[in-house]
Design a protein around this motif. Structure first.
Motif, short mmCIF file in Angstrom:
data_model
loop_
_atom_site.label_atom_id
_atom_site.label_comp_id
_atom_site.label_asym_id
_atom_site.label_seq_id
_atom_site.Cartn_x
_atom_site.Cartn_y
_atom_site.Cartn_z
N THR A 18 5.60 -12.45 -31.26
CA THR A 18 4.68 -11.77 -30.34
C THR A 18 5.29 -11.69 -28.95
OG1 THR A 18 2.81 -12.55 -31.65
CG2 THR A 18 2.32 -11.76 -29.43
N LEU A 19 5.95 -12.76 -28.51
CA LEU A 19 6.64 -12.72 -27.21
C LEU A 19 7.64 -11.57 -27.17
CD1 LEU A 19 7.41 -16.51 -26.62
CD2 LEU A 19 5.70 -15.12 -25.40
N ALA A 20 8.41 -11.42 -28.24
CA ALA A 20 9.42 -10.37 -28.29
C ALA A 20 8.77 -8.98 -28.33
CB ALA A 20 10.32 -10.57 -29.51
N THR A 21 7.77 -8.82 -29.16
CA THR A 21 7.13 -7.50 -29.29
C THR A 21 6.47 -7.06 -27.99
OG1 THR A 21 6.75 -7.85 -31.65
CG2 THR A 21 5.37 -6.20 -30.56
N LEU A 22 5.76 -7.98 -27.33
CA LEU A 22 5.06 -7.64 -26.09
C LEU A 22 5.93 -7.85 -24.85
CD1 LEU A 22 1.45 -8.99 -26.82
CD2 LEU A 22 2.33 -6.64 -27.01
N GLN A 23 7.18 -8.25 -25.07
CA GLN A 23 8.14 -8.47 -23.97
C GLN A 23 7.57 -9.43 -22.91
OE1 GLN A 23 8.89 -4.35 -22.87
NE2 GLN A 23 10.60 -4.24 -24.31
N LEU A 24 7.12 -10.59 -23.39
CA LEU A 24 6.53 -11.61 -22.53
C LEU A 24 7.49 -12.78 -22.37
CD1 LEU A 24 2.93 -11.64 -24.05
CD2 LEU A 24 3.58 -10.80 -21.78
N PRO A 25 7.41 -13.50 -21.26
CA PRO A 25 8.24 -14.70 -21.10
C PRO A 25 7.73 -15.85 -21.96
CG PRO A 25 6.87 -14.38 -19.15
CD PRO A 25 6.64 -13.19 -20.04
N ALA A 26 8.62 -16.77 -22.28
CA ALA A 26 8.25 -17.95 -23.07
C ALA A 26 7.08 -18.66 -22.40
CB ALA A 26 9.45 -18.89 -23.19
N GLY A 27 6.18 -19.16 -23.22
CA GLY A 27 5.02 -19.89 -22.72
C GLY A 27 3.81 -19.03 -22.42
N SER A 28 3.96 -17.71 -22.54
CA SER A 28 2.83 -16.80 -22.27
C SER A 28 1.74 -16.97 -23.32
CB SER A 28 3.30 -15.35 -22.27
OG SER A 28 4.19 -15.11 -21.21
N LYS A 29 0.51 -16.75 -22.87
CA LYS A 29 -0.63 -16.80 -23.78
C LYS A 29 -1.12 -15.40 -24.08
CE LYS A 29 -3.37 -20.36 -23.66
NZ LYS A 29 -4.43 -21.31 -23.25
N VAL A 30 -1.71 -15.25 -25.25
CA VAL A 30 -2.28 -13.98 -25.70
C VAL A 30 -3.63 -14.23 -26.34
CG1 VAL A 30 -0.05 -12.85 -26.10
CG2 VAL A 30 -1.10 -14.16 -27.94
N TYR A 31 -4.41 -13.17 -26.40
CA TYR A 31 -5.62 -13.19 -27.22
C TYR A 31 -5.19 -12.77 -28.62
CZ TYR A 31 -8.10 -13.20 -22.77
OH TYR A 31 -8.56 -13.51 -21.52
N HIS A 32 -5.64 -13.53 -29.61
CA HIS A 32 -5.33 -13.23 -31.01
C HIS A 32 -6.65 -13.18 -31.76
CE1 HIS A 32 -3.83 -14.72 -35.13
NE2 HIS A 32 -3.64 -13.41 -35.06
N PHE A 33 -6.88 -12.09 -32.47
CA PHE A 33 -8.16 -11.96 -33.17
C PHE A 33 -8.03 -11.08 -34.41
CE2 PHE A 33 -7.87 -9.42 -29.34
CZ PHE A 33 -7.99 -8.12 -29.81
N THR A 34 -8.97 -11.29 -35.31
CA THR A 34 -9.06 -10.52 -36.53
C THR A 34 -10.46 -9.93 -36.60
OG1 THR A 34 -7.50 -11.99 -37.63
CG2 THR A 34 -8.83 -10.56 -39.05
N ARG A 35 -10.53 -8.63 -36.90
CA ARG A 35 -11.81 -7.93 -36.97
C ARG A 35 -11.91 -7.16 -38.28
NH1 ARG A 35 -10.93 -4.03 -32.39
NH2 ARG A 35 -8.82 -4.36 -33.12
#
Length: 143
Positions: A18-35
């Protein structure tokens, strides 16, 4: 009329993919959900998404009440493009039970990563759709 059931929701440290796909730095947080998206009460799509958390606050109730892109637009996102990959799989037991279809039934898959007008990758998702209830329509334009 479409409805959405939020099956899971978390605010977590992003994994390496996810870090690679969203081009985020290490340690970044994301919202993760299933609908689970339904139309007329019939399950249509099982959608798993990861959204960067530096755009707007998000919670389960918001996702149940309105679309993901509406929430992000309200947070200031102006979508520019999305890269999508469409394919097919056969339903496993988990997918089949939620989509009310038989294991082994055909499902349409879609992987998408959306980018805003500043070039920031905003969200990515892996979705599966009932093959007997969903189709994609596209217009191709030469550049």
């Amino acid at each position: 009329k479409p409805t959405t059931d939020v099956l899971s929701f978390s605010h977590v440290e992003a994994d390496d993919a996810t870090l690679a796909t969203l081009q985020l730095p290490a340690g970044s947080k994301v919202y993760h959900f299933t609908r689970l998206r339904k139309v007329g009460g019939k399950p249509l799509a099982l959608m798993e998404n990861w959204v960067r958390d530096d755009i707007t606050d998000m919670d389960e109730a918001m996702l149940a009440g309105e679309g993901l892109y509406a929430i992000l637009r309200r947070g200031g996102v102006n979508f520019r493009l999305a890269n999508q990959r469409i394919g097919a799989v056969v339903a496993n037991d988990y997918q089949a039970s939620l989509l009310e279809t038989a294991p082994g039934s055909a499902l349409v898959t879609m992987e998408r990563t959306a980018t805003d007008d500043t070039g920031r990758r905003v969200e990515t998702g892996h979705h599966v759709y009932r093959g007997d209830s969903y189709s994609f329509e596209m217009t191709l334009v030469q550049r």
